[in-house]
Design a protein around this motif. Structure first.
Motif, PDB file in Angstrom:
ATOM      1  N   TYR A   1       2.955   0.103  13.819  1.00  0.00           N
ATOM      2  CA  TYR A   1       2.232   1.367  13.861  1.00  0.00           C
ATOM      3  C   TYR A   1       2.750   2.339  12.797  1.00  0.00           C
ATOM      4  N   GLU A   2       4.052   2.419  12.649  1.00  0.00           N
ATOM      5  CA  GLU A   2       4.600   3.378  11.684  1.00  0.00           C
ATOM      6  C   GLU A   2       4.492   2.895  10.248  1.00  0.00           C
ATOM      7  N   GLU A   3       4.775   1.612  10.031  1.00  0.00           N
ATOM      8  CA  GLU A   3       4.806   1.122   8.651  1.00  0.00           C
ATOM      9  C   GLU A   3       3.417   0.901   8.077  1.00  0.00           C
ATOM     10  N   ALA A   4       2.523   0.304   8.912  1.00  0.00           N
ATOM     11  CA  ALA A   4       1.193   0.003   8.398  1.00  0.00           C
ATOM     12  C   ALA A   4       0.199   1.114   8.706  1.00  0.00           C
ATOM     13  N   GLY A   5       0.513   1.969   9.666  1.00  0.00           N
ATOM     14  CA  GLY A   5      -0.359   3.093   9.972  1.00  0.00           C
ATOM     15  C   GLY A   5      -1.624   2.707  10.714  1.00  0.00           C
ATOM     16  N   VAL A   6      -1.680   1.512  11.286  1.00  0.00           N
ATOM     17  CA  VAL A   6      -2.855   1.118  12.057  1.00  0.00           C
ATOM     18  C   VAL A   6      -2.412   0.733  13.465  1.00  0.00           C
TER      19      VAL A   6
ATOM     20  N   HIS B   1      -1.652   8.517   4.693  1.00  0.00           N
ATOM     21  CA  HIS B   1      -2.306   7.361   5.313  1.00  0.00           C
ATOM     22  C   HIS B   1      -2.643   6.280   4.296  1.00  0.00           C
ATOM     23  N   ASP B   2      -1.827   6.139   3.253  1.00  0.00           N
ATOM     24  CA  ASP B   2      -2.171   5.179   2.194  1.00  0.00           C
ATOM     25  C   ASP B   2      -2.298   3.764   2.731  1.00  0.00           C
ATOM     26  N   SER B   3      -1.384   3.387   3.640  1.00  0.00           N
ATOM     27  CA  SER B   3      -1.415   2.027   4.165  1.00  0.00           C
ATOM     28  C   SER B   3      -2.692   1.759   4.949  1.00  0.00           C
ATOM     29  N   LYS B   4      -3.089   2.755   5.777  1.00  0.00           N
ATOM     30  CA  LYS B   4      -4.294   2.610   6.597  1.00  0.00           C
ATOM     31  C   LYS B   4      -5.522   2.433   5.715  1.00  0.00           C
ATOM     32  N   TYR B   5      -5.663   3.277   4.690  1.00  0.00           N
ATOM     33  CA  TYR B   5      -6.834   3.170   3.817  1.00  0.00           C
ATOM     34  C   TYR B   5      -6.785   1.894   2.988  1.00  0.00           C
ATOM     35  N   GLY B   6      -5.581   1.502   2.594  1.00  0.00           N
ATOM     36  CA  GLY B   6      -5.452   0.242   1.848  1.00  0.00           C
ATOM     37  C   GLY B   6      -5.927  -0.928   2.679  1.00  0.00           C
ATOM     38  N   ILE B   7      -5.472  -0.981   3.951  1.00  0.00           N
ATOM     39  CA  ILE B   7      -5.881  -2.072   4.837  1.00  0.00           C
ATOM     40  C   ILE B   7      -7.385  -2.049   5.022  1.00  0.00           C
TER      41      ILE B   7
ATOM     42  N   TYR C   1       0.823  -1.213   0.000  1.00  0.00           N
ATOM     43  CA  TYR C   1       0.000   0.000   0.000  1.00  0.00           C
ATOM     44  C   TYR C   1       0.854   1.259   0.000  1.00  0.00           C
ATOM     45  N   LEU C   2       2.029   1.182   0.596  1.00  0.00           N
ATOM     46  CA  LEU C   2       2.873   2.379   0.722  1.00  0.00           C
ATOM     47  C   LEU C   2       3.267   2.922  -0.640  1.00  0.00           C
ATOM     48  N   ALA C   3       3.169   2.086  -1.690  1.00  0.00           N
ATOM     49  CA  ALA C   3       3.528   2.541  -3.030  1.00  0.00           C
ATOM     50  C   ALA C   3       2.569   3.601  -3.544  1.00  0.00           C
ATOM     51  N   PHE C   4       1.322   3.647  -2.979  1.00  0.00           N
ATOM     52  CA  PHE C   4       0.358   4.647  -3.444  1.00  0.00           C
ATOM     53  C   PHE C   4       0.868   6.060  -3.196  1.00  0.00           C
ATOM     54  N   GLY C   5       1.504   6.266  -2.044  1.00  0.00           N
ATOM     55  CA  GLY C   5       2.146   7.543  -1.802  1.00  0.00           C
ATOM     56  C   GLY C   5       1.270   8.664  -1.287  1.00  0.00           C
TER      57      GLY C   5
END
Lengths: 160, 176
Positions: free
Chosen positions: B131-136, A122-128, A115-119
């Motif tokens: 927490y930092e890498e996945a943001g959750v 909070h891309d990772s959070k929304y991806g999850i 997800y971090l590739a979206f850039g």
């Protein structure tokens, strides 16, 4: 109480699987929106507290089960349309795959499901959360499908 | 008050009731109670995600599916409340439990900070960086949907395949 229930189950074949009960109908009418909201909460909030797509999907599916038990499975089946259900399950799997592959496309060039590739923020959070939502869709519609399939039984078999 | 022992007794009692009750409806109700008690066990062990799954699937959905199934089949009639014990089967069960029980001593205590799971490098990495890498904030979700997202995709496809498999077995195209 067990005698009454036993009678209901024994006579269930004569009257179809729908036994009308104003108490159950009223209860389901009141409880269903709350259970549905809780299911969605579990799906969307699974990233920050316990819960997640699978749990939320099952809770949303129980709403369908409750509606089927209270108001009859055949009306519910007509409302949902079994063909639509199959399409929804497939769309859920397709959307999960699509998110996975989207991160690999040219503007992002990440790994599968990175997800971090979206850039964006909070891309990772929304991806999850998106992935959790689609897991919920898959689980909820599959369980509803199992419910319908078991209720229908094998075609041509008799309910002896 | 110590909640574990009464809980364990309740779990064993409901499990036994599920096994020996002759009335299928009674056995299903006992089984639902058993699932609910197991869910409480997960809460006691501080695994709320698993507890939610157990409560929703075990006590909720499975019960409804079982009830639907007995509505389509017959129930044994008779005066006896309990099933007769099948001694060879009981012997095998006791033997299996005895064999499994020998591994109990190897398990770490609940919440032991020195257990291999906690001190493992992988666990420490997840706890430090989730927490930092996945943001959750839920590290379990971070592992499931981010670090092991591909694995979770496979699980979602398993659920999907279960539905497809059922349709294939029934020879249908839709869940009608």
């Amino acid at each position: 109480m067990s005698d009454a229930e036993a009678e209901n189950l024994d006579t269930v074949d004569d009257r179809g699987s729908y036994v009308e009960s104003p108490i159950i109908m009223a209860t389901v009418r009141v409880v269903a929106p709350f259970v549905f909201t809780y299911g969605l909460y579990l799906m969307f909030h699974g990233a920050d507290s316990s819960g997640g797509g699978f749990q939320g999907g099952v809770v949303v599916a129980t709403v369908m089960l409750m509606l089927g038990i209270a108001f009859g499975i055949d009306p519910l089946r007509e409302w949902v349309r079994p063909a639509t259900l199959v399409v929804i399950v497939s769309l859920g799997v397709g959307a999960f795959l699509a998110i996975g592959f989207a991160t690999m496309l040219p503007p992002f060039d990440g790994a599968f499901l990175e997800y971090l590739a979206f850039g964006f923020h909070h891309d990772s959070k929304y991806g999850i959360e998106a992935v959790e939502l689609f897991i919920g869709v898959i689980v909820a519609s599959t369980i509803t499908g199992l419910f319908f399939a078991i209720d229908a039984g094998k075609e041509g078999g008799d309910n002896e | 008050m110590n909640v574990e022992l009464p809980l364990l007794a309740f779990v064993l009692g409901t499990a036994l009731a599920t096994a020996v009750l002759r009335d299928v409806l009674g056995a299903i109700i006992a089984f639902a109670t058993y699932s609910l008690a197991i869910a409480v066990v997960w809460v006691v062990l501080q695994a709320p995600d698993v507890a939610l799954t157990e409560a929703a699937v075990g006590a909720g959905v499975t019960t409804v599916l079982f009830l639907l199934t007995i509505a389509k089949t017959v129930r044994p009639s008779g005066d006896r409340v309990l099933e007769r014990l099948h001694w060879p089967a009981l012997g095998v069960s006791v033997l299996l439990v005895a064999v499994l029980a020998t591994t109990l001593g190897a398990l770490p205590a609940v919440g032991d900070p020195n257990s291999t799971v906690i001190t493992s490098e992988v666990t420490q990495y997840y706890l430090a960086n989730a927490y930092e890498e996945a943001g959750v904030q839920n590290a379990v979700t971070a592992v499931l949907a981010s670090y092991r997202g591909f694995d979770t995709l496979g699980e979602a496809v398993v659920v999907y395949s279960a539905g497809v498999g059922l349709l294939v077995v029934l020879g249908r195209e839709v869940f009608a």
